[in-house]
Structure formats: structure tokens, C-alpha cells
Design a protein around this motif. Structure first.
Motif, PDB file in Angstrom:
ATOM      1  N   ASP A 228       0.901  -1.136  -0.030  1.00  0.00           N
ATOM      2  CA  ASP A 228      -0.134   0.058   0.011  1.00  0.00           C
ATOM      3  C   ASP A 228       0.883   1.116  -0.027  1.00  0.00           C
ATOM      4  O   ASP A 228       0.639   2.223  -0.723  1.00  0.00           O
ATOM      5  N   SER A 229       1.997   1.186   0.924  1.00  0.00           N
ATOM      6  CA  SER A 229       2.790   2.424   0.893  1.00  0.00           C
ATOM      7  C   SER A 229       3.548   2.676  -0.411  1.00  0.00           C
ATOM      8  O   SER A 229       3.717   3.852  -0.888  1.00  0.00           O
TER       9      SER A 229
ATOM     10  N   LYS B 179      -7.122   9.562  -3.937  1.00  0.00           N
ATOM     11  CA  LYS B 179      -7.213   8.016  -3.975  1.00  0.00           C
ATOM     12  C   LYS B 179      -8.374   7.535  -3.525  1.00  0.00           C
ATOM     13  O   LYS B 179      -9.076   8.107  -2.621  1.00  0.00           O
TER      14      LYS B 179
ATOM     15  N   GLU C 237       2.379   1.926  -3.431  1.00  0.00           N
ATOM     16  CA  GLU C 237       1.288   2.301  -4.370  1.00  0.00           C
ATOM     17  C   GLU C 237       1.120   3.715  -4.236  1.00  0.00           C
ATOM     18  O   GLU C 237       1.047   4.628  -5.021  1.00  0.00           O
ATOM     19  N   ASN C 238       1.100   4.156  -2.722  1.00  0.00           N
ATOM     20  CA  ASN C 238       1.104   5.720  -2.452  1.00  0.00           C
ATOM     21  C   ASN C 238       1.915   6.552  -3.130  1.00  0.00           C
ATOM     22  O   ASN C 238       1.850   7.529  -3.392  1.00  0.00           O
ATOM     23  N   GLU C 239       3.217   5.805  -3.078  1.00  0.00           N
ATOM     24  CA  GLU C 239       4.404   6.759  -3.593  1.00  0.00           C
ATOM     25  C   GLU C 239       4.023   6.967  -5.203  1.00  0.00           C
ATOM     26  O   GLU C 239       4.637   7.842  -5.685  1.00  0.00           O
TER      27      GLU C 239
END
Length: 175
Positions: free
Chosen positions: A49-50, A73, A52-54
């Protein structure tokens, strides 16, 4: 140390042996064990998830530079993107989904596939969001999708499959 590894195997299940060590996969996380000199091992947990957030941060930085609003998002788009990525991991065809039929305006796909194993080192994982973004940025159509003024919401997913080969699929959808 052997007891710790045995405990991890019971908890998350071994999925592949890389050149540097073992890779274990959980739901949206995976752990890499790097073998150092004299059997010293380091454990690194990666949060998908982190990562993807990047990718979303990189997209929003580009949009801001071009005078566009940032995208937000959206969980349902993230779910759509994740499900599409899972389908692509297990499919012999790599193709876009039916975006018109699913109220989606833009869609980007990215694939890394290899025969054999890959070491998922810290450097490799830290470079993955930029690699995905750069791949989309260098393609005219994918860059247009990231810069579409018609999208306000986004979903990004990174799906990883380990076996005798490995595949990394990343998808981006927006509406």
C-alpha cells in the motif's frame, strides 16, 4: 534464528526463493530475507500500500507541475485496479479492461515479468514506484492519462506473483 524462520513459514508461507534469500508474501505485505556474509540474515518488510501511495504522489507531483488538480485516492477504484491486476497476473494475455463499461476514463498498465528469480532488495523496492511512473511517463498515451483534466479520483495497485518466475503488474485507473 531457525525457529524464527520456521515460525514465519507457518504464519505467512514461503512463496519463492530469490538469489539473495527467501521471499515471503502475506496479504498486502511481503517480507524479504537477505542472506549476508557468514549466514547473517536481515529481514525487511515491504508494505505494498505504501509503494502504491508513492506512485500516486509522483503522479500528483506531475499534475501540480502542469497546473492540474491533484487526484484523490478512491477505495473503489483501488479495488478495481487490484482485481484487474490479479486477473492480469494469472492471464496469458496482457490487455486493458472494459473501461467504458465500468465508468472509468483512463487506465494504465505496467508489467515486469522474468524467468527465474529476482532479489527484492531495499534498492529494488525503493526504485519500483519510480520505475512504474517513469514507464508511464515515457509513453505519450500513458502520460496523457496521468495528466487527464477529466479525472479527479484514482486507484493504483501493485500485484506481485512468485513462482519459478515472477511477475509484477501495476495498474492505474481514474474517473
Amino acid at each position: 534464528m531457525k525457529n524464527l524462520i520456521t515460525t514465519l513459514l507457518v504464519f505467512i508461507s514461503l512463496t519463492s526463493l530469490s538469489q539473495d534469500g527467501y521471499i515471503y508474501q502475506g496479504n498486502r505485505n511481503f517480507w524479504a530475507i537477505e542472506v549476508k556474509e557468514m549466514n547473517e540474515k536481515t529481514f525487511t518488510k515491504y508494505d505494498i500500500d505504501s509503494i502504491e501511495n508513492e506512485v500516486i504522489i509522483l503522479i500528483n507531483n506531475l499534475r501540480t507541475q502542469k497546473g492540474l488538480n491533484k487526484v484523490v485516492k478512491e477505495n473503489s477504484l483501488g479495488d478495481y485496479s487490484f482485481n484487474l491486476g490479479e486477473q492480469l497476473l494469472h492471464s496469458k494475455e496482457f490487455k486493458h479492461s472494459d473501461i467504458e463499461g465500468n465508468n472509468i476514463r483512463v487506465e494504465n498498465l505496467f508489467l515486469i515479468s522474468s524467468f527465474g528469480t529476482i532479489p527484492f532488495t531495499d534498492e529494488r523496492m525503493e526504485s519500483l514506484p519510480k520505475e512504474i511512473y517513469d514507464n508511464w511517463f515515457t509513453s505519450t498515451k500513458h502520460r496523457e492519462n496521468m495528466l487527464s483534466p477529466n479525472i479527479k479520483n484514482i486507484g493504483v495497485s501493485i500485484n506481485i506473483k512468485y513462482s519459478e518466475n515472477y511477475k509484477v503488474v501495476s495498474t492505474m485507473v481514474g474517473n
